[in-house]
Write a protein that holds these residues in place. Structure first.
Motif, PDB file in Angstrom:
ATOM      1  N   MET A  67       7.002  -8.991   3.797  1.00 19.85           N
ATOM      2  CA  MET A  67       7.089  -8.111   2.635  1.00 19.85           C
ATOM      3  C   MET A  67       6.799  -6.656   3.002  1.00 19.85           C
ATOM      4  O   MET A  67       6.499  -5.831   2.132  1.00 19.85           O
ATOM      5  CB  MET A  67       6.090  -8.575   1.564  1.00 19.85           C
ATOM      6  N   THR A  68       6.873  -6.341   4.305  1.00 17.05           N
ATOM      7  CA  THR A  68       6.550  -4.995   4.791  1.00 17.05           C
ATOM      8  C   THR A  68       7.199  -3.871   3.984  1.00 17.05           C
ATOM      9  O   THR A  68       6.538  -2.862   3.712  1.00 17.05           O
ATOM     10  CB  THR A  68       6.924  -4.867   6.284  1.00 17.05           C
ATOM     11  N   PRO A  69       8.477  -3.991   3.569  1.00 13.27           N
ATOM     12  CA  PRO A  69       9.062  -2.869   2.828  1.00 13.27           C
ATOM     13  C   PRO A  69       8.310  -2.565   1.527  1.00 13.27           C
ATOM     14  O   PRO A  69       8.384  -1.452   1.023  1.00 13.27           O
ATOM     15  CB  PRO A  69      10.482  -3.352   2.505  1.00 13.27           C
ATOM     16  N   TYR A  70       7.609  -3.567   0.988  1.00 13.38           N
ATOM     17  CA  TYR A  70       6.981  -3.393  -0.334  1.00 13.38           C
ATOM     18  C   TYR A  70       5.464  -3.250  -0.294  1.00 13.38           C
ATOM     19  O   TYR A  70       4.884  -2.560  -1.121  1.00 13.38           O
ATOM     20  CB  TYR A  70       7.329  -4.583  -1.236  1.00 13.38           C
ATOM     21  N   THR A  71       4.835  -3.983   0.630  1.00 18.04           N
ATOM     22  CA  THR A  71       3.368  -3.982   0.624  1.00 18.04           C
ATOM     23  C   THR A  71       2.827  -4.027   2.042  1.00 18.04           C
ATOM     24  O   THR A  71       3.438  -4.626   2.934  1.00 18.04           O
ATOM     25  CB  THR A  71       2.803  -5.185  -0.166  1.00 18.04           C
ATOM     26  N   LYS A  72       1.648  -3.399   2.203  1.00 14.54           N
ATOM     27  CA  LYS A  72       1.019  -3.472   3.528  1.00 14.54           C
ATOM     28  C   LYS A  72       0.005  -4.618   3.593  1.00 14.54           C
ATOM     29  O   LYS A  72      -0.683  -4.761   4.611  1.00 14.54           O
ATOM     30  CB  LYS A  72       0.379  -2.133   3.877  1.00 14.54           C
TER      31      LYS A  72
ATOM     32  N   GLU B 273       3.025   0.769   3.549  1.00 15.03           N
ATOM     33  CA  GLU B 273       2.335   1.598   4.549  1.00 15.03           C
ATOM     34  C   GLU B 273       2.548   3.087   4.279  1.00 15.03           C
ATOM     35  O   GLU B 273       1.663   3.905   4.517  1.00 15.03           O
ATOM     36  CB  GLU B 273       2.883   1.212   5.937  1.00 15.03           C
ATOM     37  N   GLU B 274       3.728   3.436   3.754  1.00 19.85           N
ATOM     38  CA  GLU B 274       4.024   4.862   3.486  1.00 19.85           C
ATOM     39  C   GLU B 274       3.399   5.317   2.168  1.00 19.85           C
ATOM     40  O   GLU B 274       3.592   6.468   1.762  1.00 19.85           O
ATOM     41  CB  GLU B 274       5.532   5.104   3.390  1.00 19.85           C
ATOM     42  N   GLY B 275       2.738   4.413   1.467  1.00 21.78           N
ATOM     43  CA  GLY B 275       2.118   4.796   0.194  1.00 21.78           C
ATOM     44  C   GLY B 275       3.082   4.678  -0.980  1.00 21.78           C
ATOM     45  O   GLY B 275       2.771   5.066  -2.098  1.00 21.78           O
ATOM     46  N   ARG B 276       4.259   4.107  -0.757  1.00 18.29           N
ATOM     47  CA  ARG B 276       5.237   3.954  -1.833  1.00 18.29           C
ATOM     48  C   ARG B 276       4.905   2.685  -2.626  1.00 18.29           C
ATOM     49  O   ARG B 276       4.561   1.654  -2.072  1.00 18.29           O
ATOM     50  CB  ARG B 276       6.641   3.867  -1.203  1.00 18.29           C
ATOM     51  N   ALA B 277       5.009   2.792  -3.953  1.00 19.72           N
ATOM     52  CA  ALA B 277       4.626   1.654  -4.795  1.00 19.72           C
ATOM     53  C   ALA B 277       5.821   1.044  -5.514  1.00 19.72           C
ATOM     54  O   ALA B 277       6.815   1.717  -5.791  1.00 19.72           O
ATOM     55  CB  ALA B 277       3.587   2.103  -5.821  1.00 19.72           C
ATOM     56  N   HIS B 278       5.719  -0.251  -5.781  1.00 19.11           N
ATOM     57  CA  HIS B 278       6.664  -0.977  -6.625  1.00 19.11           C
ATOM     58  C   HIS B 278       5.847  -1.780  -7.627  1.00 19.11           C
ATOM     59  O   HIS B 278       4.765  -2.258  -7.308  1.00 19.11           O
ATOM     60  CB  HIS B 278       7.495  -1.968  -5.800  1.00 19.11           C
TER      61      HIS B 278
ATOM     62  N   GLU C 203       9.385   1.955  -9.048  1.00 16.98           N
ATOM     63  CA  GLU C 203       8.583   2.805  -9.940  1.00 16.98           C
ATOM     64  C   GLU C 203       9.469   3.650 -10.849  1.00 16.98           C
ATOM     65  O   GLU C 203       9.196   3.803 -12.036  1.00 16.98           O
ATOM     66  CB  GLU C 203       7.677   3.732  -9.117  1.00 16.98           C
ATOM     67  N   GLU C 204      10.566   4.179 -10.281  1.00 15.53           N
ATOM     68  CA  GLU C 204      11.418   5.077 -11.071  1.00 15.53           C
ATOM     69  C   GLU C 204      12.175   4.327 -12.178  1.00 15.53           C
ATOM     70  O   GLU C 204      12.734   4.936 -13.080  1.00 15.53           O
ATOM     71  CB  GLU C 204      12.388   5.869 -10.175  1.00 15.53           C
TER      72      GLU C 204
END
Ligand code: HDD
Length: 694
Positions: free
Chosen positions: A94-99, A232-237, A293-294
């Motif tokens: 799930m790396t693209p979404y969560t660390k 990891e980049e701080g991006r949230a879903h 998020e958007e």
């Protein structure tokens, strides 16, 4: 020496940790809690044979004192529960979404502990009551414990945690007489419903078959709230969590559920315990629904509203892993009772949202453990202990286990060089998601939380005719038990906003006036097929069949069936007049598992009547045997019989001629007997035969 673990499921880090705490008394001498060997445990120390007991008898005092203090307060809700250990395995990263570390590498196996529960009943109440089921999972991850504290229904009764005490007070037994136990069929609950219309959607689920599951192994689990995944980049879903049972979603029927509550109040815990003991490890696939998020405001419901689902047809559930429950507890109190779940136990990569129900839960769960488990050190109890190290400046409190060294227990300091020191995000430190928040302090419901009926209607639209009938009957039962005509009327009027025909039918059943007109009825016409249990997985695996047999049975035919059942993973139990052995017509012995007195049709999924002239004739004389078959029939279960066994079905009032195809599987010729077992197993997999429901 550690046991060889051929499937890699048993020997996980949590299990190894718990091994240090497990105690085996086999072959040991009795001691006091101070370790002193005890020489006498039946007679207290007395001044003379017939004299008074002496204070000096420390063993007597210790034994009694411990006993006097053995009880702790039960959970204020979810008091009755049952739990098991297991393991969680990830299918894809799930790396693209969560660390979150436990969601990165499919090779990592995370130990879990899962507690299932009912909500309203006290610890000793029945398992099969109409209620929501709790579904709590503790993941013992390398970054700390992550708790997913969910239910088997994807939504909730209320939108704001400030109402939780009111909801629970209304559901619980009424305080003046403590009646009824573990049931919502009473005035205060329905008074709450009628005056808090946000409950409409949840009540529809609660009246559905979801509230009477066949097994903990056959129900879904939901995290309910919208959470956040942060990468990891701080991006949230935004994310919602799901558990999907591999055996499908199946329920009891209401009459059966009520009877089981008397015949076997432990039905669900026994089912889970036995399944694990037999190696039928319950499995649940883990799914996530993800929204960018958007896209937060793209939907015609507020995605933060806990009374709303994200229909799976709109936001698909992505299956990302599987949990297998493979070990029963060793001690219910130490593990199941002392386990402390909390939606606020998160790991980096999982964060909260502003769902006001979730926000309130973040306070309540630690608070309740303080009274229930007696102080702030409950995290040290073996079942709650993380598998990673714990270092902080917290000290003391009741029953502290850790022996923290050194004089320094504060931050910041120079004496201990600031150790233990906070970790950066890169070092695994938890950093709260920097959500932008702006607004006035207000105490009101958001306009976007005000639609209480659309999804209740969506749920109703999505039900099959059979399920709709069950919902209507549940309303008639529950509201029919309400004494106040005024509350009954209020409920009818409220549900007219969902579906006026449903409300009219409830009204007929509960002696209320039908709703006038249909102007307020929700105009939703969509359906969500994922909501109907008719569309679930169908398998006979792990189901339980009662085989009715007596002396003189046909051994060849019964063996054929028993072998086929075993191959299909179905469990057969031989029921007869008495325990011990019975004999077939050709002199073969068969062990009896239960009698008509010690068991009942309600605890089986299907029944099979063995052939054999003498066996069939003997059971035809027995009312209990005929009732067994008739009850199975009325509960829509699969019924099988061969040769003379068919006569017993007729004796039980089942017309075998007309019912072929509705789960009554019979064989009268040699040829038919050959294919009987296959048809019988196929019929069991259907779970129930609703064609009989007319
Ligand atoms: Fe809760 C226990 C699930 C709303 C307060 N809750 C509890 C348990 C489950 C849930 C499964 C049993 C945990 C266990 O097995 O030990 N609760 C939910 C879900 C909710 C929810 C899915 C809504 C989405 N709960 C909720 C609210 C509050 C609480 C709004 C209070 C503000 N719940 C509690 C509690 C309990 C609890 C009083 C009782 C025992 C415990 O926490 O450990 O704090």
């Amino acid at each position: 020496m550690m046991k060889y673990d051929n499937d890699g499921l048993h020997e996980n880090k949590k299990n190894q940790q718990l091994d240090h705490f497990r105690v085996d008394d086999t072959g040991k001498k009795l001691t006091t809690n101070q370790g002193l060997k005890v020489s006498e445990d039946e007679h207290s120390l007395k001044a003379g044979d017939r004299g008074p007991t002496l204070m000096e008898d420390f063993h007597f005092r210790e034994k009694l004192t411990h006993f006097d203090h053995e009880r702790i307060p039960e959970r204020v809700v979810h008091a009755r529960g049952f739990a098991a250990h297991g393991v969680f395995e990830l299918y894809e990263s799930m790396t693209p979404y969560t660390k979150a570390k436990f969601l990165q590498d499919p090779a990592v196996k995370t130990p879990v502990f899962v507690r299932f529960s009912t909500v309203a009943g006290s610890r000793g109440s029945g398992d099969t009551v109409r209620d929501v089921r709790g579904f709590s999972t503790k993941f013992y991850t390398e970054e700390g414990n992550y708790d997913l504290v969910g239910n088997n229904i994807p939504i909730f009764f209320i939108q704001d945690a400030i109402k939780f005490p009111d909801l629970v007070h209304s559901i619980k037994p009424e305080p003046h007489n403590e009646i009824p136990q573990a049931a919502t069929a009473h005035d205060t609950f329905w008074d709450f419903v009628a005056n808090n219309t946000e409950s409409a959607h949840m009540v529809m689920w609660h009246m559905s078959d979801r509230a009477i599951p066949r097994s903990f192994r056959m129900m879904e689990g939901f995290g309910v709230h919208t959470f956040r995944f942060v990468n990891e980049e701080g991006r949230a879903h935004f994310v919602k969590f799901h558990w999907k049972p591999v055996l499908g979603i199946h329920s009891l029927v209401w009459d059966e559920a009520q009877k089981i509550a008397g015949k076997d109040p432990d039905f669900h815990r026994r089912d889970l315990w036995e399944a694990i003991e037999m190696g039928d490890y319950p499995e649940f696939e883990f799914g996530v629904q993800i929204i960018r998020e958007e896209d937060e405001f793209m939907f015609d419901f507020d995605i933060l509203d806990p009374t709303k689902i994200w229909p799976e047809e709109i936001v698909p559930v992505k299956i990302i892993g599987k949990m297998t429950l493979n070990r029963n507890v060793d001690n219910v109190f130490a593990e199941t009772e002392q386990v402390a779940f909390h939606p606020g136990h998160v790991v980096p990569g999982i964060d909260f949202t502003n769902d006001p129900l979730l926000q309130g839960r973040l306070f309540s769960y630690t608070d309740t453990q303080l009274i229930r488990l007696g102080g702030p050190n409950f995290h040290e109890l073996p079942i709650n202990k993380a598998v990673c190290p714990i270092h902080n400046n917290q000290r003391d409190g009741y029953s502290r286990m850790a022996i923290n060294k050194g004089p320094v227990s504060y931050h910041k300091n120079s004496m201990a060089h600031n150790d233990p020191s906070p970790a950066t995000a890169e070092e695994g430190g938890y950093v709260h998601y920097e959500e932008k928040v702006e607004g006035r302090k207000v105490q009101r419901r958001s306009d976007s939380f005000k639609d209480h009926y659309s999804q209740a209607k969506l749920f109703w639209n999505s039900m099959s005719e059979v399920e709709k009938h069950h919902i209507l009957q549940a309303f008639r039962f529950e509201v029919g038990k309400v004494k106040s005509p005024d509350i009954r009327q209020q409920v009818v009027d409220m549900f007219a906003n969902v579906d006026s025909e449903l409300a009219r039918q409830i009204a007929i059943g509960v002696g209320a006036n039908p709703p006038e007109g249909s102007t307020t009825e929700s105009n939703v016409t969509e359906t969500s097929p994922a909501l109907s249990q008719m569309n679930t997985v169908k398998t006979a695996q792990t189901r339980k069949v009662a085989l009715l047999v007596d002396n003189g049975f046909n051994a060849d035919e019964l063996n054929l069936i028993l072998t086929a059942l075993k191959e299909a993973g179905v469990h057969g139990e031989v029921i007869s007049r008495h325990l011990g052995m019975i004999q077939s017509a050709d002199g073969k012995n068969l062990q009896v598992d239960a009698t008509f007195l010690t068991t009942d049709s309600v605890v089986y999924d299907a029944v099979y009547v063995a052939g054999g002239t003498e066996s069939s004739a003997s059971l035809s004389m027995l009312k209990e045997a005929k009732d067994f078959i008739a009850d199975s029939y009325h509960h829509y279960k699969t019924i099988g019989a061969a040769n003379e066994g068919v006569e017993l079905l007729t004796a039980a009032g089942i017309s075998t001629a007309e019912q072929t195809g509705a789960g009554v599987v019979i064989a009268r010729t040699e040829e038919e007997v050959g294919s009987l077992s296959k048809e019988f197993i196929h019929a069991i997999a259907q779970h129930r035969h609703w064609a009989r429901q007319v």
